[in-house]
Design an enzyme around this catalytic site. Structure first.
Site, PDB file in Angstrom:
ATOM      1  N   TYR A 150       0.854  -1.185   0.000  1.00 44.04           N
ATOM      2  CA  TYR A 150       0.000   0.000   0.000  1.00 44.04           C
ATOM      3  C   TYR A 150       0.889   1.234   0.000  1.00 44.04           C
ATOM      4  O   TYR A 150       1.869   1.294   0.741  1.00 44.04           O
ATOM      5  CB  TYR A 150      -0.903   0.011   1.238  1.00 44.04           C
ATOM      6  CG  TYR A 150      -1.746   1.271   1.392  1.00 44.04           C
ATOM      7  CD1 TYR A 150      -2.790   1.539   0.516  1.00 44.04           C
ATOM      8  CD2 TYR A 150      -1.490   2.177   2.418  1.00 44.04           C
ATOM      9  CE1 TYR A 150      -3.563   2.685   0.655  1.00 44.04           C
ATOM     10  CE2 TYR A 150      -2.264   3.328   2.567  1.00 44.04           C
ATOM     11  CZ  TYR A 150      -3.299   3.574   1.685  1.00 44.04           C
ATOM     12  OH  TYR A 150      -4.059   4.707   1.833  1.00 44.04           O
ATOM     13  N   ASP A 245       9.275   2.732  -0.182  1.00 40.55           N
ATOM     14  CA  ASP A 245       8.244   3.447   0.567  1.00 40.55           C
ATOM     15  C   ASP A 245       8.377   3.027   2.030  1.00 40.55           C
ATOM     16  O   ASP A 245       7.939   1.961   2.427  1.00 40.55           O
ATOM     17  CB  ASP A 245       6.856   3.107   0.015  1.00 40.55           C
ATOM     18  CG  ASP A 245       5.745   3.826   0.779  1.00 40.55           C
ATOM     19  OD1 ASP A 245       6.056   4.520   1.766  1.00 40.55           O
ATOM     20  OD2 ASP A 245       4.575   3.681   0.382  1.00 40.55           O
ATOM     21  N   LYS A 273       4.320   8.995   8.885  1.00 41.89           N
ATOM     22  CA  LYS A 273       4.021   8.429  10.209  1.00 41.89           C
ATOM     23  C   LYS A 273       5.009   8.908  11.297  1.00 41.89           C
ATOM     24  O   LYS A 273       4.883  10.039  11.746  1.00 41.89           O
ATOM     25  CB  LYS A 273       3.933   6.911  10.112  1.00 41.89           C
ATOM     26  CG  LYS A 273       2.812   6.516   9.129  1.00 41.89           C
ATOM     27  CD  LYS A 273       2.289   5.100   9.242  1.00 41.89           C
ATOM     28  CE  LYS A 273       0.988   4.951   8.477  1.00 41.89           C
ATOM     29  NZ  LYS A 273       1.067   4.303   7.176  1.00 41.89           N
TER      30      LYS A 273
HETATM   31  C1  LIG Z   1       0.493   4.889   5.796  1.00 37.86           C
HETATM   32  C2  LIG Z   1       1.213   4.634   4.534  1.00 37.86           C
HETATM   33  C3  LIG Z   1       1.088   5.478   3.417  1.00 37.86           C
HETATM   34  C4  LIG Z   1       0.119   6.626   3.380  1.00 37.86           C
HETATM   35  O1  LIG Z   1       0.420   7.600   4.321  1.00 37.86           O
HETATM   36  P1  LIG Z   1      -0.750   8.636   4.744  1.00 37.86           P
HETATM   37  O2  LIG Z   1      -0.077   9.548   5.709  1.00 37.86           O
HETATM   38  O3  LIG Z   1      -1.846   7.809   5.323  1.00 37.86           O
HETATM   39  O4  LIG Z   1      -1.159   9.337   3.504  1.00 37.86           O
HETATM   40  C5  LIG Z   1       1.879   5.228   2.324  1.00 37.86           C
HETATM   41  N1  LIG Z   1       2.743   4.193   2.306  1.00 37.86           N
HETATM   42  C6  LIG Z   1       2.885   3.368   3.343  1.00 37.86           C
HETATM   43  C7  LIG Z   1       3.879   2.262   3.277  1.00 37.86           C
HETATM   44  C8  LIG Z   1       2.120   3.557   4.497  1.00 37.86           C
HETATM   45  O5  LIG Z   1       2.252   2.700   5.519  1.00 37.86           O
END
Ligand SMILES: *Cc1c(COP(=O)(O)O)cnc(C)c1O
Length: 434
Positions: A150, A245, A273
């Site tokens: 994701y 990511d 995060k």
């Molecule tokens: C949480 C997350 C996102 C999205 O971040 P948001 O702050 O919710 O937009 C993208 N990539 C990864 C791997 C994530 O865990």
């Protein structure tokens, strides 16, 4: 659906009733609606350390931790003091502040493979910008992602595997044009053979491959080290940029995230995060050479009214300073191992087909016994056991994310004493499910 032994949710029910008039599904982010586990979502009143309290004054040991950002637990005093101090000076200027430098220095001085960083306001924004940078820098349009990873709600990444053997994706959300999805190739995780074929075949069109090096948004799909090494090697060979990511794994499994944990260096990295200490911050970072393509130095446009917001920077600075302290990650790992091993030992002794998978201070309940789960298709879609467990845990005072596909987090505030209590409650709940 609810029984007499269930916790009182009266106030949450009233609030949710109102919220349904204001927001689609009553929430501002879908997983919060408790759709997969059923019942009314709890409205949270406050948090402190490892605990949260809902609007009916039920107290929980929290393993959701705002979905990852709160590695120091709730209401951390150092973060709070730094935020309050920043607020004394106003909340936003749309002009540079020294706090941006301060957060950048903490990060750049400890993560050797990045020279420059750009702060944004969410993980989604970080990923969206990193993809644009990869395209702008290489002059190629297509991107490759993996099924089960994701990357936020970026149009070109809301794409799932197409039918049959097609590598081109199909959009996984209404509102994403198929023509966008056609720019995205999708492969299964942990399959080096397919990866090589695909990269070789599409090398002239592929700007980048994006991966969660520790896929943690659809179960915890730990990859073989060799798969990640192959990925690195072949991206270099075919002149395709590799984006890690690390929105969830950055500052979580090590200060330098999965890149540090595995010793594999991506071309571009995204953070989110933890980086914002509980306030909205995201970032993307890379070498001087690649970052020089970003506006105003280069032709890749990207901007933000609240980017580098001083209050959010302050929270990030306070949190990442704590994360930089000696043995911080060793300590996180030790407590997590203690927690995970204790519950796994219990499950083995009871012959329950549950195994908690973990890395760093991330954990996930796998219901496949001790079978290794490394790609999205290996996850059993029957979440009945998880849903029962979720409800039993709430009734016993343990809050975990309301979906069996979501991971849990252990914070610095989850001391051994707190974990001992949690282990007891988890084991009781597991015993009741089986
Ligand atoms: C949480 C997350 C996102 C999205 O971040 P948001 O702050 O919710 O937009 C993208 N990539 C990864 C791997 C994530 O865990």
């Amino acid at each position: 659906m609810e029984s007499k032994t269930d916790i009182n949710r009266d106030n949450s029910k009233v609030l949710f009733g109102k919220a349904k008039n204001y927001f689609p599904g009553g929430v501002n982010s879908p997983v919060r609606a408790f759709r997969s586990v059923g019942g009314t979502p709890l409205f949270i009143k406050k948090g402190d350390g490892p605990y949260i309290w809902d609007e009916d004054d039920n107290k929980f040991i929290d393993f959701c931790c705002s979905w990852g950002p709160l590695i120091l637990g709730h209401n951390n005093q150092k973060v709070k003091q730094k935020v309050l101090a920043a607020l004394e000076n106003g909340s936003s200027f749309g002009a540079p502040t020294k706090l941006e430098n301060e957060l950048a220095e903490i990060i750049l001085s400890r993560i050797p493979f990045i020279d420059k960083i750009r702060f944004v306001s969410s993980g989604t924004e970080a990923v969206m910008s990193a993809i644009r940078l990869a395209r702008g820098h290489t002059g190629k349009d297509k991107i490759l992602k993996f099924e089960g990873c994701y990357h936020g709600h970026v149009d070109s990444l809301l794409v799932k595997a197409g039918s049959g053997l097609a590598t081109f994706g199909a959009s996984s959300s209404a509102g994403v044009p198929e023509s966008f999805a056609n720019e995205t190739l999708v492969l299964p995780l942990n399959n080096s053979e397919l990866l090589y074929e695909t990269l070789k075949k599409h090398q002239d069109d592929l700007s980048c491959v994006i991966i969660e090096p520790i896929p943690a948004n659809n179960g915890l799909l730990l990859q073989d080290l060799n798969f990640l090494k192959d990925l690195r090697k072949w991206c270099t060979e075919f002149s395709i940029l590799l984006i890690f990511d690390e929105v969830i794994s950055g500052f979580r499994v090590a200060f330098g995230g999965a890149a540090e944990h595995y010793g594999i260096i991506p071309d571009i990295v995204t953070y989110g995060k933890i980086i914002g200490g509980g306030l909205p911050v995201g970032a993307y970072a890379s070498s001087n050479e690649i970052m020089s393509s970003v506006s105003p130095e280069g032709p890749v446009y990207q901007a933000g009214t609240l980017s580098g917001n001083p209050v959010a920077m302050s929270a990030g600075i306070a949190q990442l300073k704590e994360c930089s302290s000696k043995d911080f990650y060793l300590n996180q790992q030790e407590r997590t191992n203690y927690f995970v091993d204790s519950i796994n030992d219990f499950c083995t002794s009871k012959n329950c087909p549950i195994e908690i998978v973990s890395v760093g201070s991330i954990f996930w309940f796998s219901f496949a016994g001790n079978k290794k789960i490394q790609s999205a298709d290996q996850i059993d879609s029957d979440m009945n056991v998880f849903n029962k467990l979720h409800k039993l845990l709430l009734n016993k005072g343990v809050y975990i994310g309301p979906s069996g596909y979501e991971v849990g987090f252990i914070s610095n505030a989850h001391t051994k004493e707190v974990l001992d209590k949690a282990i007891e409650l988890f084991c009781k709940a597991i015993d009741e499910v089986y």
